[in-house]
Design a protein around this motif. Sequence first.
Motif, PDB file in Angstrom:
ATOM      1  N   THR A  63       0.805  -1.227   0.000  1.00  0.00           N
ATOM      2  CA  THR A  63       0.000   0.000   0.000  1.00  0.00           C
ATOM      3  C   THR A  63       0.836   1.275   0.000  1.00  0.00           C
ATOM      4  N   GLY A  64       2.170   1.153   0.131  1.00  0.00           N
ATOM      5  CA  GLY A  64       3.035   2.321   0.089  1.00  0.00           C
ATOM      6  C   GLY A  64       3.109   3.096   1.377  1.00  0.00           C
ATOM      7  N   GLN A  65       2.928   2.436   2.503  1.00  0.00           N
ATOM      8  CA  GLN A  65       2.959   3.113   3.805  1.00  0.00           C
ATOM      9  C   GLN A  65       4.377   3.039   4.371  1.00  0.00           C
ATOM     10  N   GLN A  66       5.194   4.029   4.062  1.00  0.00           N
ATOM     11  CA  GLN A  66       6.563   4.084   4.564  1.00  0.00           C
ATOM     12  C   GLN A  66       6.718   5.231   5.553  1.00  0.00           C
ATOM     13  N   SER A  67       7.624   5.036   6.484  1.00  0.00           N
ATOM     14  CA  SER A  67       7.871   6.071   7.484  1.00  0.00           C
ATOM     15  C   SER A  67       8.752   7.186   6.933  1.00  0.00           C
ATOM     16  N   TYR A  68       9.687   6.821   6.037  1.00  0.00           N
ATOM     17  CA  TYR A  68      10.613   7.804   5.495  1.00  0.00           C
ATOM     18  C   TYR A  68      10.586   7.714   3.973  1.00  0.00           C
ATOM     19  N   GLY A  69      11.247   8.680   3.341  1.00  0.00           N
ATOM     20  CA  GLY A  69      11.473   8.591   1.905  1.00  0.00           C
ATOM     21  C   GLY A  69      10.186   8.673   1.092  1.00  0.00           C
ATOM     22  N   ILE A  70      10.256   8.069  -0.120  1.00  0.00           N
ATOM     23  CA  ILE A  70       9.147   8.109  -1.067  1.00  0.00           C
ATOM     24  C   ILE A  70       8.221   6.928  -0.818  1.00  0.00           C
ATOM     25  N   SER A  71       6.929   7.205  -0.737  1.00  0.00           N
ATOM     26  CA  SER A  71       5.943   6.146  -0.526  1.00  0.00           C
ATOM     27  C   SER A  71       5.393   5.682  -1.867  1.00  0.00           C
ATOM     28  N   LEU A  72       5.843   4.526  -2.313  1.00  0.00           N
ATOM     29  CA  LEU A  72       5.413   3.967  -3.591  1.00  0.00           C
ATOM     30  C   LEU A  72       4.729   2.634  -3.332  1.00  0.00           C
ATOM     31  N   VAL A  74       3.745  -0.952  -3.813  1.00  0.00           N
ATOM     32  CA  VAL A  74       4.301  -2.043  -4.603  1.00  0.00           C
ATOM     33  C   VAL A  74       3.226  -2.684  -5.472  1.00  0.00           C
ATOM     34  N   SER A  75       1.973  -2.650  -5.033  1.00  0.00           N
ATOM     35  CA  SER A  75       0.900  -3.247  -5.830  1.00  0.00           C
ATOM     36  C   SER A  75       0.804  -2.580  -7.203  1.00  0.00           C
ATOM     37  N   ARG A  76       0.893  -1.259  -7.247  1.00  0.00           N
ATOM     38  CA  ARG A  76       0.857  -0.539  -8.523  1.00  0.00           C
ATOM     39  C   ARG A  76       2.092  -0.856  -9.360  1.00  0.00           C
ATOM     40  N   MET A  77       3.254  -0.885  -8.734  1.00  0.00           N
ATOM     41  CA  MET A  77       4.486  -1.171  -9.466  1.00  0.00           C
ATOM     42  C   MET A  77       4.488  -2.607  -9.999  1.00  0.00           C
ATOM     43  N   LEU A 221      14.462   5.714 -18.307  1.00  0.00           N
ATOM     44  CA  LEU A 221      14.275   6.870 -19.188  1.00  0.00           C
ATOM     45  C   LEU A 221      12.809   7.133 -19.490  1.00  0.00           C
ATOM     46  N   MET A 222      12.023   6.064 -19.565  1.00  0.00           N
ATOM     47  CA  MET A 222      10.628   6.197 -19.991  1.00  0.00           C
ATOM     48  C   MET A 222       9.707   6.657 -18.870  1.00  0.00           C
ATOM     49  N   ALA A 223      10.031   6.378 -17.620  1.00  0.00           N
ATOM     50  CA  ALA A 223       9.116   6.640 -16.502  1.00  0.00           C
ATOM     51  C   ALA A 223       9.531   7.919 -15.781  1.00  0.00           C
ATOM     52  N   THR A 224       8.730   8.961 -15.908  1.00  0.00           N
ATOM     53  CA  THR A 224       8.926  10.182 -15.138  1.00  0.00           C
ATOM     54  C   THR A 224       7.785  10.420 -14.151  1.00  0.00           C
ATOM     55  N   ASP A 225       6.721   9.652 -14.288  1.00  0.00           N
ATOM     56  CA  ASP A 225       5.564   9.738 -13.391  1.00  0.00           C
ATOM     57  C   ASP A 225       5.597   8.556 -12.432  1.00  0.00           C
ATOM     58  N   GLU A 226       5.430   8.807 -11.151  1.00  0.00           N
ATOM     59  CA  GLU A 226       5.502   7.735 -10.162  1.00  0.00           C
ATOM     60  C   GLU A 226       4.471   6.644 -10.413  1.00  0.00           C
ATOM     61  N   SER A 227       3.343   6.984 -10.978  1.00  0.00           N
ATOM     62  CA  SER A 227       2.304   5.983 -11.228  1.00  0.00           C
ATOM     63  C   SER A 227       2.715   4.999 -12.315  1.00  0.00           C
ATOM     64  N   MET A 252      13.043  -4.712   1.698  1.00  0.00           N
ATOM     65  CA  MET A 252      13.244  -6.152   1.550  1.00  0.00           C
ATOM     66  C   MET A 252      11.927  -6.882   1.257  1.00  0.00           C
ATOM     67  N   ALA A 253      10.839  -6.408   1.857  1.00  0.00           N
ATOM     68  CA  ALA A 253       9.534  -6.994   1.530  1.00  0.00           C
ATOM     69  C   ALA A 253       9.191  -6.759   0.062  1.00  0.00           C
ATOM     70  N   SER A 254       9.522  -5.573  -0.452  1.00  0.00           N
ATOM     71  CA  SER A 254       9.289  -5.280  -1.867  1.00  0.00           C
ATOM     72  C   SER A 254      10.158  -6.159  -2.763  1.00  0.00           C
ATOM     73  N   VAL A 255      11.387  -6.406  -2.338  1.00  0.00           N
ATOM     74  CA  VAL A 255      12.285  -7.279  -3.104  1.00  0.00           C
ATOM     75  C   VAL A 255      11.725  -8.696  -3.183  1.00  0.00           C
ATOM     76  N   VAL A 256      11.239  -9.200  -2.050  1.00  0.00           N
ATOM     77  CA  VAL A 256      10.659 -10.548  -2.040  1.00  0.00           C
ATOM     78  C   VAL A 256       9.434 -10.613  -2.948  1.00  0.00           C
ATOM     79  N   LEU A 257       8.592  -9.589  -2.883  1.00  0.00           N
ATOM     80  CA  LEU A 257       7.417  -9.555  -3.758  1.00  0.00           C
ATOM     81  C   LEU A 257       7.825  -9.501  -5.222  1.00  0.00           C
ATOM     82  N   MET A 258       8.915  -8.822  -5.520  1.00  0.00           N
ATOM     83  CA  MET A 258       9.401  -8.740  -6.899  1.00  0.00           C
ATOM     84  C   MET A 258       9.916 -10.086  -7.395  1.00  0.00           C
TER      85      MET A 258
END
Length: 282
Positions: A63-72, A74-77, A221-227, A252-258
């Motif tokens: 769901t992109g719930q991060q405490s720091y940094g950019i919240s992206l 993973v389901s969308r990615m 190069l192709m992706a400039t929009d976070e979505s 690491m959870a995102s890596v495992v999902l990937m």
Amino acid sequence: MVENRPWLTFFSHCVLIISILFICFPLYLAMVASTQTSAEVLQAPMSLIPGSHLVDNYWAALTGQQSYGISLPVSRMLWVTLVITVIITFGKIAISLLSAFAIVYFRFPFRKTCFWLIFITLMLPVEVRIIPTYDVVVNLHMINSYAGFTIPLIASATATFLFRQFFITVPDELMEASRMDGSGALTFFKDVLVPLSIPSIAALFVIQFIYGWNQYLWPLLMATDESMFPLSIGLRQMIGNGDVPVDWNLVMASVVLMLIPPITVILVMQRWLVDGLIDTEK
């Protein structure tokens, strides 16, 4: 003939076990880190026992719930990466099948020249032609679109070559029998060649799926929009540039999902992959 010596068998098994441990330990470390809190991951040394935050971490990553940094999220990615990979995979297989069919079964001027021109493109990967390709895509306004992600990568000289080599081994009697039955070229292609090519198609599906799933430079190069970030780009954005803390447990959870989709494809299609590679060698 391979000699049956106990010490040689023992040595080979030891080498295999050690190699497996070297390969699997980082994966195990990522899985363990994905079940712990961010503070527990940063402890030195980090605990090698799985934590109790597995569900929380994976839900936060999805769901992109991060405490720091950019919240992206993973389901969308995951969705963007899957769409790009499927288009590239099926596009490469379809175009390669048709081009190999035309080169082998049609007689037209400069037929061999066309094949060698296709084959020479193996020396021109995306990294070599990236500037003119990017210029074309920008002029066609395909930035942040699935067309921009996939069309420049959709042709495959390797797949065309493999299908051509397989079609050459198909007996001419099958084509003659198809003609006697009144079948046209496309009917022969659809009813005879494609079913015979299933093992090769399955092997190439696995190879091209991994190729599309691991793309990094062109999507960068192709992706400039976070979505429209695929996972390879999103993970890099989640790590940041060192200015802010990183939620390594969520990374690491995102890596495992990937890792789950390509591993699933390999495990499901392992038998077809081996059969396809063996048939291609024949």
